[in-house]
Design a protein around this motif. Structure first.
Motif, PDB file in Angstrom:
ATOM      1  N   VAL A 233       0.720  -1.251  -0.163  1.00  0.00           N
ATOM      2  CA  VAL A 233       0.005  -0.082   0.105  1.00  0.00           C
ATOM      3  C   VAL A 233       1.054   1.211  -0.016  1.00  0.00           C
ATOM      4  O   VAL A 233       1.579   1.640   0.838  1.00  0.00           O
ATOM      5  N   ARG A 234       0.761   2.029  -1.163  1.00  0.00           N
ATOM      6  CA  ARG A 234       1.690   3.128  -1.285  1.00  0.00           C
ATOM      7  C   ARG A 234       1.133   4.303  -0.613  1.00  0.00           C
ATOM      8  O   ARG A 234       1.758   5.201   0.032  1.00  0.00           O
ATOM      9  N   GLU A 235      -0.263   4.591  -0.737  1.00  0.00           N
ATOM     10  CA  GLU A 235      -0.833   5.789  -0.402  1.00  0.00           C
ATOM     11  C   GLU A 235      -2.368   5.586   0.040  1.00  0.00           C
ATOM     12  O   GLU A 235      -2.946   4.699  -0.670  1.00  0.00           O
ATOM     13  N   VAL A 236      -2.998   6.183   0.939  1.00  0.00           N
ATOM     14  CA  VAL A 236      -4.256   6.126   1.150  1.00  0.00           C
ATOM     15  C   VAL A 236      -4.801   7.678   1.193  1.00  0.00           C
ATOM     16  O   VAL A 236      -4.311   8.548   2.013  1.00  0.00           O
ATOM     17  N   THR A 237      -5.784   7.930   0.259  1.00  0.00           N
ATOM     18  CA  THR A 237      -6.350   9.205   0.167  1.00  0.00           C
ATOM     19  C   THR A 237      -7.857   9.321   0.287  1.00  0.00           C
ATOM     20  O   THR A 237      -8.414   8.368   0.458  1.00  0.00           O
ATOM     21  N   ASP A 238      -8.351  10.287  -0.156  1.00  0.00           N
ATOM     22  CA  ASP A 238      -9.849  10.593  -0.162  1.00  0.00           C
ATOM     23  C   ASP A 238     -10.593  10.112   1.245  1.00  0.00           C
ATOM     24  O   ASP A 238     -11.629   9.174   0.948  1.00  0.00           O
ATOM     25  N   GLU A 239     -10.056  10.895   2.124  1.00  0.00           N
ATOM     26  CA  GLU A 239     -10.611  10.489   3.477  1.00  0.00           C
ATOM     27  C   GLU A 239     -10.784   9.128   4.054  1.00  0.00           C
ATOM     28  O   GLU A 239     -11.603   8.171   4.442  1.00  0.00           O
ATOM     29  N   GLY A 240      -9.758   8.157   3.423  1.00  0.00           N
ATOM     30  CA  GLY A 240      -9.412   6.766   3.585  1.00  0.00           C
ATOM     31  C   GLY A 240     -10.265   5.984   2.759  1.00  0.00           C
ATOM     32  O   GLY A 240     -10.163   4.658   3.069  1.00  0.00           O
ATOM     33  N   ARG A 241     -10.863   6.340   1.595  1.00  0.00           N
ATOM     34  CA  ARG A 241     -11.553   5.538   0.732  1.00  0.00           C
ATOM     35  C   ARG A 241     -10.844   4.904  -0.399  1.00  0.00           C
ATOM     36  O   ARG A 241     -11.368   4.174  -1.210  1.00  0.00           O
ATOM     37  N   SER A 242      -9.645   5.660  -0.837  1.00  0.00           N
ATOM     38  CA  SER A 242      -8.912   5.337  -1.846  1.00  0.00           C
ATOM     39  C   SER A 242      -7.445   4.719  -1.468  1.00  0.00           C
ATOM     40  O   SER A 242      -7.034   5.424  -0.867  1.00  0.00           O
ATOM     41  N   ALA A 243      -7.065   3.789  -2.174  1.00  0.00           N
ATOM     42  CA  ALA A 243      -5.490   3.265  -1.784  1.00  0.00           C
ATOM     43  C   ALA A 243      -4.968   3.285  -3.299  1.00  0.00           C
ATOM     44  O   ALA A 243      -5.416   2.600  -3.997  1.00  0.00           O
TER      45      ALA A 243
END
Length: 307
Positions: A233-243
């Motif tokens: 997992v490189r990055e989690v964005t969109d308030e935790g909804r996208s990875a």
């Protein structure tokens, strides 16, 4: 002389009404349990022998979900395509790709494996990742399994009372395995409103890097990591909804490895509330594939789940 005729007509009318009522009752009873195609996996184009060996397959969400799990477990272990086709065809015959809690005698699960025959506990066998792994374990112990006709290889593992039944599912299994193993372009998909699988999946450990992910995204990544493995997992964005996730799969280059993860995500989309999958030059959103606005590097997938 007319009375018997009149009575016969009345009796015939009553019989017809009863038959119609019974038929309607059966249709109403069967309706909730009917298998309606919810997903489509395109086969090879054309009408020749090659296309017949890999036809378009229509199946339910649950069936595609389980086929993708069986294939992913095989990919994670470096099982050749032939072995994964044998596994999916076997599960097609044994359970119609359903994780059944019942069967002949004590048989359960996708492969109808029996606890009394040493396949594991009932709870273990009802875990599709476990049961697929046990099938591959047994298949690899068969001498020259890759050179055998599919039905012979499957029978040596299953010891079925119907040893010739597996071969009829080879074309469908071929389509599914190839579509789920890095096909370019990706075309498999399910319609909106499909039914979620009813079998309860075990809790999976979350991969590293999901601390900021929502529970739904964490569950999706945990399922993918348990089945296909090799996730970073490189990055989690969109308030935790996208990875944004990189994936490494044995014996696959980066491009097909990424597409394999994307195909797995789409196959599990209904169950795991995945709404968007981006890979290579493609984006799956609103239950359809389109060209992505911006390509993603090989071996990387971006997943988004519902709020």
């Amino acid at each position: 002389m007319r009375k018997p005729v009149k009575n016969s007509l009345i009796v015939a009318g009553v019989v017809c009404l009863l038959a119609a009522a019974v038929t309607a009752g059966l249709l109403i009873w069967r309706n909730p349990f009917a298998d309606r195609p919810e997903c489509t996996v395109p086969g090879l184009p054309g009408t020749g022998a090659e296309a017949a060996a890999s036809p378009t397959v229509e199946l339910t969400v649950a069936q595609l979900h389980h086929a993708s799990t069986i294939n992913a477990v095989g990919l994670s272990r470096g099982i050749p395509e032939r072995g994964r086709i044998i596994a999916v065809a076997t599960a097609y015959q044994e359970s119609s790709l359903r994780n059944r809690a019942d069967g002949d005698r004590d048989s359960v699960g996708l492969f109808q494996q029996r606890p009394s025959q040493g396949w594991g506990t009932t709870q273990e066998i009802l875990d599709p990742v476990y049961s697929a792994g046990k099938f591959y374990d047994a298949l690899l112990e068969v001498d020259d399994w890759a050179q055998l006709p599919l039905t012979e290889a499957a029978q040596k593992v299953q010891q079925s009372a119907f040893p010739d039944a597996y071969a009829k599912w080879e074309p469908q299994a071929t389509t599914l395995v190839r579509a789920l193993s890095g096909a370019d372009p990706l075309e498999l998909g399910c319609r909106a409103g499909g039914h979620r699988p009813t079998a309860v999946a075990p809790d999976r450990p979350a991969p590293a890097g999901t601390e900021d992910a929502t529970p739904q995204l964490t569950a999706a990544l945990a399922a993918a990591d348990a089945e296909l493995g090799g996730l970073t997992v490189r990055e989690v964005t969109d308030e935790g909804r996208s990875a944004t996730v990189a994936v490494s799969v044995p014996d696959l280059a980066a491009d097909p490895a990424g597409r394999s993860l994307a195909a797995l995500a789409v196959a599990h989309g209904t169950d795991l509330s995945i709404t968007d999958v981006a890979v290579d030059r493609q984006l799956w959103t609103d239950f359809d594939w389109r060209t992505a606005d911006q390509p993603i590097e090989p071996g990387v997938v971006r997943l988004t789940v519902a709020p």
